[in-house]
Write a protein that holds these residues in place. Structure first.
Motif, PDB file in Angstrom:
ATOM      1  N   MET A  59     -52.198   9.582  36.257  1.00  0.00           N
ATOM      2  CA  MET A  59     -51.075   8.657  36.651  1.00  0.00           C
ATOM      3  C   MET A  59     -49.700   9.236  36.017  1.00  0.00           C
ATOM      4  O   MET A  59     -49.626   9.349  34.935  1.00  0.00           O
ATOM      5  CB  MET A  59     -51.347   7.319  36.297  1.00  0.00           C
ATOM      6  N   GLU A  63     -45.505   6.403  38.723  1.00  0.00           N
ATOM      7  CA  GLU A  63     -46.367   5.338  39.008  1.00  0.00           C
ATOM      8  C   GLU A  63     -46.515   4.308  37.889  1.00  0.00           C
ATOM      9  O   GLU A  63     -46.766   3.144  38.010  1.00  0.00           O
ATOM     10  CB  GLU A  63     -47.795   5.821  39.233  1.00  0.00           C
ATOM     11  N   GLU A  66     -43.597   2.039  38.071  1.00  0.00           N
ATOM     12  CA  GLU A  66     -43.681   1.009  39.111  1.00  0.00           C
ATOM     13  C   GLU A  66     -44.535  -0.042  38.763  1.00  0.00           C
ATOM     14  O   GLU A  66     -44.559  -1.319  39.330  1.00  0.00           O
ATOM     15  CB  GLU A  66     -44.368   1.644  40.386  1.00  0.00           C
ATOM     16  N   ARG A  67     -45.946   0.127  38.124  1.00  0.00           N
ATOM     17  CA  ARG A  67     -46.732  -0.680  37.800  1.00  0.00           C
ATOM     18  C   ARG A  67     -46.097  -1.695  36.759  1.00  0.00           C
ATOM     19  O   ARG A  67     -46.376  -2.846  36.550  1.00  0.00           O
ATOM     20  CB  ARG A  67     -47.971   0.248  36.930  1.00  0.00           C
TER      21      ARG A  67
END
Length: 338
Positions: A59, A63, A66-67
């Motif tokens: 990851m 990413e 964004e999470r």
């Protein structure tokens, strides 16, 4: 003053050591060597700011960011990317997904300290402003609720000896709404809107409201107008509380079998909040002392409500009300007439 907490995320131990060395004197430092560990740490104990590498196996930093921004628990945390990527498109992508800054490797200690200090100050200022707005909003809401309660009590003083009726029945309505599985926010709206159910009685002549004998046909028609008068007084508003108060005022005399007024609505065409208030209102009216009657017993009142299940009242609400009768009785005793 408690030190702010920084979460440093990088898959290279040497890079972590450099950032820890720069920042550990002034801040509490937590570290994670990959994206999943970073997310787990941020969710368990949200840090005040996150320094996040971009190029990590599995990851990557984009990413992770964004999470973080998708999670209500972590979306507010400032994220600074710390990376060897120097292309403008990389920076653009980082800002687009919610980062507040971009530091390139190899890092400069003064730059890291300055950027972290600046964004922590901005974050603190934002949190302080949000708390002030929240406190002010709460104060305004409480003022609005109190005005509504007092308007409701004004209508009751015109019709009854005290305004405690609206206090008790609003508590009963909230309990019944909760027992019926409605969301907590909805239950609070019912609690705060229900005191306005009889506001239309302000427009009903005293000769009718206080008549000790049975109303004649003309007087009864005039009495029924209080539902529509109440809806007119409240008016049309986008505010959820006032919208609900209007529906309750208009529809709380409708009956499950369609024989109520003013529209002759039946079953689930009657708003759920109006069905709830109808039951709470009748229960309190029957169990309260009035100049023209004695208070009914709880047993006799429940017996009447049961007999009206499927006629005056929603059968499901009758079942739910019987299940909370101990709590209802406690509220009645707490707010009894003196």
């Amino acid at each position: 003053m408690e030190k702010a907490t920084i979460l440093v995320v990088d898959d290279t131990p040497d890079n972590i050591d450099i950032l820890v060395g720069i920042l550990s004197t002034d801040y509490k430092i937590k570290v994670a060597i990959d994206g999943p560990k970073a997310l787990a740490l941020a969710q368990k104990n949200p840090p005040d700011i996150i320094l996040l590498d971009v190029m990590m196996p599995g990851m990557n930093g984009y990413e992770v960011c964004e999470r973080l921004k998708q999670d209500p628990l972590t979306c507010h945390i400032p994220v600074i990317f710390v990376t060897a990527l120097t292309d403008t498109s990389d920076e653009t992508q980082g800002f687009a997904i919610g980062a507040v800054d971009y530091i390139t490797k190899p890092v400069s200690a003064p730059v890291v300290k300055s950027r972290v200090k600046t964004h922590l100050a901005l974050y603190d200022q934002k949190r302080l402003l949000e708390e002030e707005v929240k406190a002010r909003t709460h104060e305004l809401e409480e003022t609005r609720f109190e005005i509504i309660r007092r308007l409701g009590r004004a209508a009751e003083y015109k019709d009854n000896e005290t305004g405690l009726h609206v206090v008790r029945m609003s508590h009963y309505a909230r309990l019944l709404a909760k027992k019926s599985g409605l969301p907590d926010k909805y239950c609070e709206l019912i609690y705060n809107a229900s005191p306005m159910h009889d506001i239309g009685k302000i427009g009903t002549p005293d000769a009718i409201l206080k008549k000790p004998s049975k109303l004649d046909d003309i007087e009864w028609v005039e009495m029924q107008r209080h539902a529509e008068i109440g809806a007119e007084i409240i008016g049309d508003h986008k505010d959820p509380l006032l919208e609900m108060a209007r529906r309750i005022a208009l529809c709380h005399h409708e009956k499950w079998d369609g024989t109520g007024y003013p529209k002759g609505l039946a079953g689930e065409d009657i708003p759920i909040e109006a069905r709830i208030v109808a039951l709470a209102d009748v229960f309190d009216a029957l169990t309260s002392i009035r100049p023209y009657k004695k208070a009914w017993s709880i047993e006799d009142t429940i017996a009447l409500i049961e007999s009206e299940s499927g006629k005056h009242f929603d059968p499901t609400l009758v079942t739910n009300f019987k299940a909370i009768i101990a709590e209802v009785t406690a509220i009645r005793d707490e707010h009894h007439e003196t």
